[in-house]
Scaffold this motif. Structure first.
Motif, mmCIF file in Angstrom:
data_model
loop_
_atom_site.group_PDB
_atom_site.id
_atom_site.type_symbol
_atom_site.label_atom_id
_atom_site.label_comp_id
_atom_site.label_asym_id
_atom_site.label_seq_id
_atom_site.Cartn_x
_atom_site.Cartn_y
_atom_site.Cartn_z
ATOM 1 N N PHE A 178 45.115 37.251 36.862
ATOM 2 C CA PHE A 178 45.548 36.060 37.599
ATOM 3 C C PHE A 178 46.899 35.534 37.111
ATOM 4 C CE2 PHE A 178 41.359 36.382 39.349
ATOM 5 C CZ PHE A 178 41.550 35.932 40.637
ATOM 6 N N ASP A 179 47.286 35.846 35.872
ATOM 7 C CA ASP A 179 48.666 35.582 35.447
ATOM 8 C C ASP A 179 49.635 36.387 36.320
ATOM 9 O OD1 ASP A 179 47.963 33.821 33.477
ATOM 10 O OD2 ASP A 179 48.340 35.173 31.782
ATOM 11 N N ALA A 180 49.278 37.644 36.563
ATOM 12 C CA ALA A 180 50.141 38.505 37.386
ATOM 13 C C ALA A 180 50.179 38.014 38.825
ATOM 14 C CB ALA A 180 49.643 39.953 37.326
ATOM 15 N N VAL A 181 49.028 37.557 39.327
ATOM 16 C CA VAL A 181 48.973 37.017 40.687
ATOM 17 C C VAL A 181 49.834 35.756 40.786
ATOM 18 C CG1 VAL A 181 47.438 35.832 42.322
ATOM 19 C CG2 VAL A 181 46.744 38.020 41.317
ATOM 20 N N LEU A 182 49.719 34.904 39.772
ATOM 21 C CA LEU A 182 50.493 33.650 39.777
ATOM 22 C C LEU A 182 51.996 33.945 39.724
ATOM 23 C CD1 LEU A 182 50.161 30.557 39.793
ATOM 24 C CD2 LEU A 182 50.203 30.625 37.297
ATOM 25 N N ALA A 183 52.362 34.936 38.933
ATOM 26 C CA ALA A 183 53.785 35.306 38.834
ATOM 27 C C ALA A 183 54.321 35.779 40.179
ATOM 28 C CB ALA A 183 53.969 36.393 37.777
ATOM 29 N N ASP A 184 53.427 36.287 41.015
ATOM 30 C CA ASP A 184 53.801 36.816 42.323
ATOM 31 C C ASP A 184 53.438 35.848 43.449
ATOM 32 O OD1 ASP A 184 55.190 39.097 42.622
ATOM 33 O OD2 ASP A 184 53.488 40.370 43.189
ATOM 34 N N GLY A 188 48.449 38.996 52.493
ATOM 35 C CA GLY A 188 48.469 38.302 51.211
ATOM 36 C C GLY A 188 47.214 38.597 50.397
ATOM 37 N N LEU A 189 46.059 38.605 51.065
ATOM 38 C CA LEU A 189 44.804 38.897 50.372
ATOM 39 C C LEU A 189 44.783 40.343 49.870
ATOM 40 C CD1 LEU A 189 42.265 37.094 52.742
ATOM 41 C CD2 LEU A 189 42.620 36.583 50.303
ATOM 42 N N ARG A 190 45.266 41.256 50.703
ATOM 43 C CA ARG A 190 45.297 42.663 50.265
ATOM 44 C C ARG A 190 46.219 42.825 49.059
ATOM 45 N NH1 ARG A 190 45.660 43.726 55.804
ATOM 46 N NH2 ARG A 190 47.839 44.381 55.594
ATOM 47 N N GLY A 191 47.369 42.156 49.124
ATOM 48 C CA GLY A 191 48.323 42.231 48.015
ATOM 49 C C GLY A 191 47.751 41.640 46.739
ATOM 50 N N LEU A 192 47.017 40.532 46.883
ATOM 51 C CA LEU A 192 46.386 39.893 45.727
ATOM 52 C C LEU A 192 45.363 40.855 45.101
ATOM 53 C CD1 LEU A 192 45.063 36.224 45.807
ATOM 54 C CD2 LEU A 192 43.963 37.969 44.456
ATOM 55 N N GLY A 193 44.565 41.487 45.958
ATOM 56 C CA GLY A 193 43.556 42.426 45.468
ATOM 57 C C GLY A 193 44.186 43.602 44.737
ATOM 58 N N GLN A 194 45.263 44.145 45.313
ATOM 59 C CA GLN A 194 45.933 45.280 44.669
ATOM 60 C C GLN A 194 46.509 44.872 43.316
ATOM 61 O OE1 GLN A 194 48.740 46.952 47.415
ATOM 62 N NE2 GLN A 194 47.125 47.652 48.807
ATOM 63 N N LYS A 195 47.053 43.668 43.272
ATOM 64 C CA LYS A 195 47.610 43.163 42.016
ATOM 65 C C LYS A 195 46.516 43.109 40.943
ATOM 66 C CE LYS A 195 51.441 41.704 41.320
ATOM 67 N NZ LYS A 195 52.538 42.494 40.733
ATOM 68 N N LEU A 196 45.339 42.624 41.309
ATOM 69 C CA LEU A 196 44.234 42.554 40.348
ATOM 70 C C LEU A 196 43.821 43.946 39.885
ATOM 71 C CD1 LEU A 196 41.979 39.751 41.905
ATOM 72 C CD2 LEU A 196 43.584 39.553 39.989
ATOM 73 N N VAL A 197 43.731 44.881 40.825
ATOM 74 C CA VAL A 197 43.338 46.253 40.468
ATOM 75 C C VAL A 197 44.314 46.841 39.451
ATOM 76 C CG1 VAL A 197 43.217 48.628 41.320
ATOM 77 C CG2 VAL A 197 42.135 46.786 42.608
ATOM 78 N N MET A 198 45.597 46.588 39.675
ATOM 79 C CA MET A 198 46.612 47.229 38.851
ATOM 80 C C MET A 198 46.822 46.532 37.504
ATOM 81 S SD MET A 198 47.246 49.762 40.678
ATOM 82 C CE MET A 198 48.747 50.641 40.223
ATOM 83 N N THR A 199 46.315 45.319 37.348
ATOM 84 C CA THR A 199 46.615 44.600 36.108
ATOM 85 C C THR A 199 45.390 44.234 35.275
ATOM 86 O OG1 THR A 199 46.617 42.512 37.338
ATOM 87 C CG2 THR A 199 48.743 43.555 36.989
ATOM 88 N N MET A 200 44.218 44.041 35.905
ATOM 89 C CA MET A 200 43.074 43.534 35.146
ATOM 90 C C MET A 200 42.504 44.539 34.170
ATOM 91 S SD MET A 200 40.774 41.187 37.697
ATOM 92 C CE MET A 200 39.356 41.186 36.606
ATOM 93 N N GLY A 201 42.400 45.799 34.593
ATOM 94 C CA GLY A 201 41.739 46.793 33.764
ATOM 95 C C GLY A 201 40.243 46.546 33.722
ATOM 96 N N GLY A 202 39.553 47.314 32.896
ATOM 97 C CA GLY A 202 38.107 47.161 32.797
ATOM 98 C C GLY A 202 37.422 47.523 34.101
ATOM 99 N N ALA A 203 36.123 47.249 34.150
ATOM 100 C CA ALA A 203 35.374 47.558 35.362
ATOM 101 C C ALA A 203 35.518 46.436 36.388
ATOM 102 C CB ALA A 203 33.900 47.779 35.025
ATOM 103 N N SER A 204 35.895 45.230 35.930
ATOM 104 C CA SER A 204 35.928 44.121 36.873
ATOM 105 C C SER A 204 37.197 44.117 37.728
ATOM 106 C CB SER A 204 35.757 42.779 36.152
ATOM 107 O OG SER A 204 36.525 42.735 34.987
ATOM 108 N N GLY A 205 38.254 44.778 37.286
ATOM 109 C CA GLY A 205 39.475 44.864 38.097
ATOM 110 C C GLY A 205 39.205 45.455 39.472
#
Lengths: 127, 203
Positions: free
Chosen positions: B46-52, B64-81
């Motif tokens: 969510f830091d990465a999402v906020l930066a964007d 916007g929602l798709r972009g937000l989701g992709q951002k989470l996938v690419m930055t969160m890591g773990g299984a929850s990303g």
């Protein structure tokens, strides 16, 4: 061109070790890449790193991915879905133990077998 | 309801703010029954999402929602990303630019189903689905924003006595009982933040 092999483990050491075994037992005729560990360098798997590994092992014949625990599979499935459409259908995730699966899939791939056969041979280990 | 650019930006900021306020709590919950990376993963994502936020908010809602989701996938890591990423990406695919309540409820249900498929899980296994499922039901029943936030918070609490059957916590078996699921908690926080922004705007 031979099918490429990607190894995705939670541990960079497991991933690297499995790749070493593939190289020693199968040789260099198969495109091979591995990734292990999360963004912070701990245990885990990471979608961007899996995408890089798929890119590194890319072959027009396709890529077979070997995974360890559940999160590696979840993240690999996510990575495959994020590939460009023309690549997405040429990547499979094998249902096989990671070390044995990587070696046997690479051995099959080194003989020029198509992606479906490479996957089937690895999946037989779990049958 | 019109979800315009200003509101989209406000929603992003609210989600990021609740993660910022609670990421250490998520870490503690995850250290009890998981691998302890959920708090830092959510914060990183969510830091990465906020930066964007500007770029994400200026796009129409679905993109916007798709972009937000992709951002989470690419930055969160773990299984929850991938789980959170899949939720937002699928929601973006399911909604049009100005979804009414019925369309939003249907989109939410579809996004929840995609999360279940991604994690090969279903409600009742002590995961974030145990929050998403009752929220989905409340949305379909036309519950108010405040009511939905309450449903989400109660659903997260209700994971405390549950036995974990998916994820890292499943390895603990009976020892997972007595701890709130960190994914359920984070889902209730995000939903609570969104509801707080929408409260009074949805009519």
């Amino acid at each position: 061109m031979n099918v490429g092999i990607v190894i995705v483990s939670h541990s960079s050491k497991v991933a690297e070790g499995a790749a070493d075994m593939v190289r020693q037992m199968v040789g260099d005729s198969v495109p091979l890449a591995y990734t292990g560990g999360d963004e912070a360098g701990g245990l885990g798997t990471s979608v961007p790193r899996i995408l890089e590994a798929i890119d590194a092992a890319w072959s027009d014949a396709g890529v077979a991915i070997l995974v360890d625990l559940g999160g590696a599979e979840t993240n690999s499935e996510m990575a495959v879905e994020m590939l460009p459409p023309e690549r997405r259908d040429r990547v499979v995730i094998c249902n096989a133990p990671i070390v044995e699966g990587a070696v046997i899939a690479a051995a099959e791939a080194s003989g020029g077998s198509p992606l479906e056969t490479v996957r089937a041979v690895a999946d037989e280990l779990s049958a | 309801m019109q979800i315009d650019q200003a509101l989209r930006r406000q929603l992003i900021e609210a989600m990021a703010a609740t993660v910022e306020a609670h990421w250490q709590e998520l870490t503690e919950l995850d250290q009890a029954i998981g691998d302890g990376d959920h708090g830092t993963g959510m914060k990183r994502g969510f830091d990465a999402v906020l930066a964007d936020a500007d770029k994400l908010a200026e796009q129409p809602l679905p993109a916007g929602l798709r972009g937000l989701g992709q951002k989470l996938v690419m930055t969160m890591g773990g299984a929850s990303g991938p789980l959170y990423g899949t939720f937002f990406m699928e929601l973006g695919k399911a909604l049009d630019e100005n979804p009414d309540r019925t369309a939003f409820a249907a989109g939410f249900a579809r996004a929840m189903a995609a999360v279940g498929a991604r994690g090969k899980s279903e409600p009742g296994q002590k995961t974030l689905l145990d929050v998403l499922a009752p929220v989905s039901k409340a949305l379909a029943e036309n519950e108010t924003s405040a009511g939905i936030a309450r449903v989400a918070a109660e659903a997260a609490e209700a994971t405390v006595p549950m036995l974990a059957l998916r994820g890292r916590a499943a390895f603990l078996g009976p020892r997972s009982v007595g701890h709130m699921d960190p994914g359920a908690r984070s889902a209730s926080l995000i939903i609570g933040a969104v509801c707080a922004v929408l409260e009074g705007k949805s009519g």
